[in-house]
Design a protein around this motif. Structure first.
Motif, PDB file in Angstrom:
ATOM      1  N   THR A   1      -9.362  -1.037  -6.551  1.00  0.00           N
ATOM      2  CA  THR A   1      -8.030  -0.591  -6.972  1.00  0.00           C
ATOM      3  C   THR A   1      -7.903   0.926  -6.855  1.00  0.00           C
ATOM      4  O   THR A   1      -6.887   1.446  -6.359  1.00  0.00           O
ATOM      5  CB  THR A   1      -7.756  -1.022  -8.421  1.00  0.00           C
ATOM      6  OG1 THR A   1      -7.813  -2.445  -8.513  1.00  0.00           O
ATOM      7  CG2 THR A   1      -6.379  -0.550  -8.883  1.00  0.00           C
TER       8      THR A   1
ATOM      9  N   LEU B   1     -12.122 -10.285  -5.621  1.00  0.00           N
ATOM     10  CA  LEU B   1     -11.966  -9.214  -6.602  1.00  0.00           C
ATOM     11  C   LEU B   1     -12.985  -9.334  -7.737  1.00  0.00           C
ATOM     12  O   LEU B   1     -13.420  -8.316  -8.293  1.00  0.00           O
ATOM     13  CB  LEU B   1     -10.554  -9.231  -7.179  1.00  0.00           C
ATOM     14  CG  LEU B   1      -9.429  -8.968  -6.175  1.00  0.00           C
ATOM     15  CD1 LEU B   1      -8.083  -9.115  -6.847  1.00  0.00           C
ATOM     16  CD2 LEU B   1      -9.567  -7.583  -5.569  1.00  0.00           C
TER      17      LEU B   1
ATOM     18  N   GLY C   1       2.692   1.543  -3.416  1.00  0.00           N
ATOM     19  CA  GLY C   1       1.772   2.028  -4.432  1.00  0.00           C
ATOM     20  C   GLY C   1       1.475   3.510  -4.270  1.00  0.00           C
ATOM     21  O   GLY C   1       1.364   4.247  -5.258  1.00  0.00           O
TER      22      GLY C   1
ATOM     23  N   GLY D   1       3.536  -3.097  -9.664  1.00  0.00           N
ATOM     24  CA  GLY D   1       2.083  -3.104  -9.797  1.00  0.00           C
ATOM     25  C   GLY D   1       1.575  -4.319 -10.553  1.00  0.00           C
ATOM     26  O   GLY D   1       0.567  -4.926 -10.178  1.00  0.00           O
TER      27      GLY D   1
ATOM     28  N   TRP E   1     -13.156  -5.166  -8.396  1.00  0.00           N
ATOM     29  CA  TRP E   1     -11.737  -4.809  -8.422  1.00  0.00           C
ATOM     30  C   TRP E   1     -11.419  -3.417  -8.968  1.00  0.00           C
ATOM     31  O   TRP E   1     -10.491  -2.770  -8.456  1.00  0.00           O
ATOM     32  CB  TRP E   1     -10.922  -5.873  -9.163  1.00  0.00           C
ATOM     33  CG  TRP E   1     -11.143  -5.991 -10.641  1.00  0.00           C
ATOM     34  CD1 TRP E   1     -11.973  -6.847 -11.290  1.00  0.00           C
ATOM     35  CD2 TRP E   1     -10.500  -5.210 -11.660  1.00  0.00           C
ATOM     36  NE1 TRP E   1     -11.907  -6.665 -12.643  1.00  0.00           N
ATOM     37  CE2 TRP E   1     -11.003  -5.671 -12.896  1.00  0.00           C
ATOM     38  CE3 TRP E   1      -9.552  -4.195 -11.645  1.00  0.00           C
ATOM     39  CZ2 TRP E   1     -10.589  -5.125 -14.110  1.00  0.00           C
ATOM     40  CZ3 TRP E   1      -9.139  -3.646 -12.860  1.00  0.00           C
ATOM     41  CH2 TRP E   1      -9.651  -4.116 -14.068  1.00  0.00           C
ATOM     42  N   PRO E   2     -12.121  -2.874  -9.982  1.00  0.00           N
ATOM     43  CA  PRO E   2     -11.739  -1.516 -10.417  1.00  0.00           C
ATOM     44  C   PRO E   2     -11.940  -0.467  -9.325  1.00  0.00           C
ATOM     45  O   PRO E   2     -11.077   0.394  -9.111  1.00  0.00           O
ATOM     46  CB  PRO E   2     -12.649  -1.263 -11.622  1.00  0.00           C
ATOM     47  CG  PRO E   2     -13.041  -2.617 -12.114  1.00  0.00           C
ATOM     48  CD  PRO E   2     -13.166  -3.432 -10.868  1.00  0.00           C
TER      49      PRO E   2
ATOM     50  N   TRP F   1      -7.692   1.826  -3.213  1.00  0.00           N
ATOM     51  CA  TRP F   1      -6.390   1.417  -2.668  1.00  0.00           C
ATOM     52  C   TRP F   1      -5.307   2.431  -3.024  1.00  0.00           C
ATOM     53  O   TRP F   1      -4.605   2.949  -2.147  1.00  0.00           O
ATOM     54  CB  TRP F   1      -6.057   0.029  -3.223  1.00  0.00           C
ATOM     55  CG  TRP F   1      -4.694  -0.501  -2.881  1.00  0.00           C
ATOM     56  CD1 TRP F   1      -3.520  -0.192  -3.487  1.00  0.00           C
ATOM     57  CD2 TRP F   1      -4.380  -1.437  -1.849  1.00  0.00           C
ATOM     58  NE1 TRP F   1      -2.483  -0.888  -2.905  1.00  0.00           N
ATOM     59  CE2 TRP F   1      -2.983  -1.652  -1.902  1.00  0.00           C
ATOM     60  CE3 TRP F   1      -5.139  -2.123  -0.910  1.00  0.00           C
ATOM     61  CZ2 TRP F   1      -2.340  -2.518  -1.031  1.00  0.00           C
ATOM     62  CZ3 TRP F   1      -4.491  -2.998  -0.047  1.00  0.00           C
ATOM     63  CH2 TRP F   1      -3.115  -3.187  -0.103  1.00  0.00           C
ATOM     64  N   ILE F   2      -5.171   2.718  -4.315  1.00  0.00           N
ATOM     65  CA  ILE F   2      -4.119   3.627  -4.759  1.00  0.00           C
ATOM     66  C   ILE F   2      -4.402   5.049  -4.288  1.00  0.00           C
ATOM     67  O   ILE F   2      -3.492   5.765  -3.819  1.00  0.00           O
ATOM     68  CB  ILE F   2      -3.986   3.597  -6.288  1.00  0.00           C
ATOM     69  CG1 ILE F   2      -3.529   2.208  -6.754  1.00  0.00           C
ATOM     70  CG2 ILE F   2      -3.005   4.660  -6.762  1.00  0.00           C
ATOM     71  CD1 ILE F   2      -2.133   1.846  -6.307  1.00  0.00           C
TER      72      ILE F   2
ATOM     73  N   ALA G   1      -0.746  -7.319  -9.070  1.00  0.00           N
ATOM     74  CA  ALA G   1      -2.021  -7.692  -9.696  1.00  0.00           C
ATOM     75  C   ALA G   1      -2.091  -9.197  -9.931  1.00  0.00           C
ATOM     76  O   ALA G   1      -3.134  -9.834  -9.683  1.00  0.00           O
ATOM     77  CB  ALA G   1      -2.183  -6.935 -11.010  1.00  0.00           C
TER      78      ALA G   1
ATOM     79  N   TRP H   1       0.841  -1.195   0.000  1.00  0.00           N
ATOM     80  CA  TRP H   1       0.000   0.000   0.000  1.00  0.00           C
ATOM     81  C   TRP H   1       0.878   1.248   0.000  1.00  0.00           C
ATOM     82  O   TRP H   1       0.646   2.188  -0.771  1.00  0.00           O
ATOM     83  CB  TRP H   1      -0.923  -0.031   1.214  1.00  0.00           C
ATOM     84  CG  TRP H   1      -1.865   1.117   1.347  1.00  0.00           C
ATOM     85  CD1 TRP H   1      -2.999   1.354   0.624  1.00  0.00           C
ATOM     86  CD2 TRP H   1      -1.764   2.187   2.290  1.00  0.00           C
ATOM     87  NE1 TRP H   1      -3.614   2.503   1.057  1.00  0.00           N
ATOM     88  CE2 TRP H   1      -2.887   3.026   2.088  1.00  0.00           C
ATOM     89  CE3 TRP H   1      -0.863   2.505   3.310  1.00  0.00           C
ATOM     90  CZ2 TRP H   1      -3.104   4.177   2.849  1.00  0.00           C
ATOM     91  CZ3 TRP H   1      -1.081   3.643   4.067  1.00  0.00           C
ATOM     92  CH2 TRP H   1      -2.191   4.469   3.835  1.00  0.00           C
TER      93      TRP H   1
ATOM     94  N   ARG I   1      -4.713 -11.709  -7.867  1.00  0.00           N
ATOM     95  CA  ARG I   1      -5.667 -12.470  -8.688  1.00  0.00           C
ATOM     96  C   ARG I   1      -5.646 -13.938  -8.308  1.00  0.00           C
ATOM     97  O   ARG I   1      -6.688 -14.596  -8.269  1.00  0.00           O
ATOM     98  CB  ARG I   1      -5.319 -12.305 -10.168  1.00  0.00           C
ATOM     99  CG  ARG I   1      -6.342 -12.937 -11.110  1.00  0.00           C
ATOM    100  CD  ARG I   1      -5.944 -12.793 -12.545  1.00  0.00           C
ATOM    101  NE  ARG I   1      -4.738 -13.553 -12.868  1.00  0.00           N
ATOM    102  CZ  ARG I   1      -4.213 -13.641 -14.080  1.00  0.00           C
ATOM    103  NH1 ARG I   1      -4.778 -12.983 -15.093  1.00  0.00           N
ATOM    104  NH2 ARG I   1      -3.125 -14.349 -14.292  1.00  0.00           N
TER     105      ARG I   1
END
Length: 319
Positions: free
Chosen positions: A247, A159, A89, A144, A243-244, A250-251, A148, A86, A152
């Motif tokens: 993500t 996700l 990123g 990254g 997941w989108p 998260w970022i 990913a 985290w 996954r």
């Protein structure tokens, strides 16, 4: 796939080497890439400590790249990997967006406007900025991608679960503490976005792109975490995967918290001024708000993910 992972690890580790090499040279008294008269030559103990800290941070990137691909990394507790990933990123994310834009602008205009108010020639040689930030960009892309692939395989079911579950599945209910924390995070993120947007308009060149990137991430973080909360309490269903949105949350939260904290440390210690970063009381307050907003949004995101994970049907036992 294993060969691709090996290549990604090699690229990520190789991208760390120029930065690590320069930092070790500076820590041991060398001046490679530091022009005569640079403010960095009189950095004192504070700058030495910050240089040592950044060496440790880049070494963590190497360890993370290995952990995401080695068998022992798959046995690590998720939380042990989540926090450093985290942070990584958050620190690398803005660079991966801003630096290519800055490079494109430099190519189109025939020269860069500098990486700070003092200008790169007064702080570091121009090739240092290019070498280091190219390495950071490669690190961001390599780490990254590895992350990913890792999530996954390990948490794919979560996700791929729908952002808004249908009525046949148990729907996690958003709790009041999360809603209150989110409201506080929004209030803290507003001055952050305003200050960065103001500076994006008032500055020129590279600084304009950097501040616009930070403002963008502030908006992305708030919208993504707010979407997570609304998806838990809303009546509508959606087949869109989680997941989108996760993500982006998260970022976005990581960028706010980690860069806010780093800029605040630089401002309070005086080290930021040595690389051309100007800070006053308003900026220091904005950095503090940025850090707190990112931490609050990360807390809300974490609670939402845990609720969703508990609501998922159990995986079938292996035959």
């Amino acid at each position: 796939m294993e060969r691709a992972r090996t290549v990604l690890v090699a690229l990520t580790v190789a991208a760390c080497l120029p930065y690590l090499t320069l930092k070790v040279i500076w820590l041991t008294g060398g001046r490679t890439g530091i022009p005569r008269g640079s403010l960095l030559l009189d950095g004192g103990a504070t700058l030495w400590v910050l240089n040592a800290l950044t060496v440790a941070m880049d070494c963590v990137v190497v360890l993370l790249a290995l952990a995401l691909t080695r068998p022992w990394g798959r046995r690590l507790p998720g939380g042990l990997l989540a926090l450093p990933l985290w942070c990584a990123g958050g620190l690398l994310g803005p660079i991966a967006v801003a630096f290519p834009l800055q490079a494109a602008q430099s190519a189109l205009t025939g020269g860069a406007d500098g990486h700070g108010d003092a200008g790169p020639q007064e702080v570091l040689a121009g090739w240092v900025w290019t070498l280091v930030y190219t390495g950071f960009t490669v690190q961001a892309l390599g780490l990254g991608t590895l992350f990913a692939l890792y999530v996954r395989e390990r948490w794919g079911a979560l996700l791929r679960s729908p952002l808004r579950p249908d009525g046949t599945r148990p729907r996690p209910a958003a709790d009041r503490p999360s809603s209150r924390t989110f409201a506080a995070a929004v209030l803290l993120a507003v001055p952050t976005a305003v200050v960065h947007a103001r500076d994006a308009v008032g500055h020129g060149g590279d600084n304009r792109i950097t501040d616009a990137t930070f403002a963008m991430y502030a908006v992305v973080a708030v919208v993504a975490v707010g979407t997570l909360l609304r998806s838990e309490s809303g009546a509508r269903t959606s087949r869109a995967p989680l997941w989108p949105t996760l993500t982006a949350a998260w970022i976005g939260s990581a960028v706010l918290a980690c860069w806010g904290g780093w800029l605040l440390v630089g401002a309070l210690s005086g080290a930021g001024r040595r690389v051309g970063q100007q800070a006053d009381g308003m900026l220091e307050l904005a950095y503090a708000c940025q850090t707190l907003a990112g931490l609050a949004l990360a807390a809300v995101m974490t609670r939402a993910v845990r609720r969703r994970a508990h609501a998922l049907p159990p995986s079938p036992a292996p035959v």
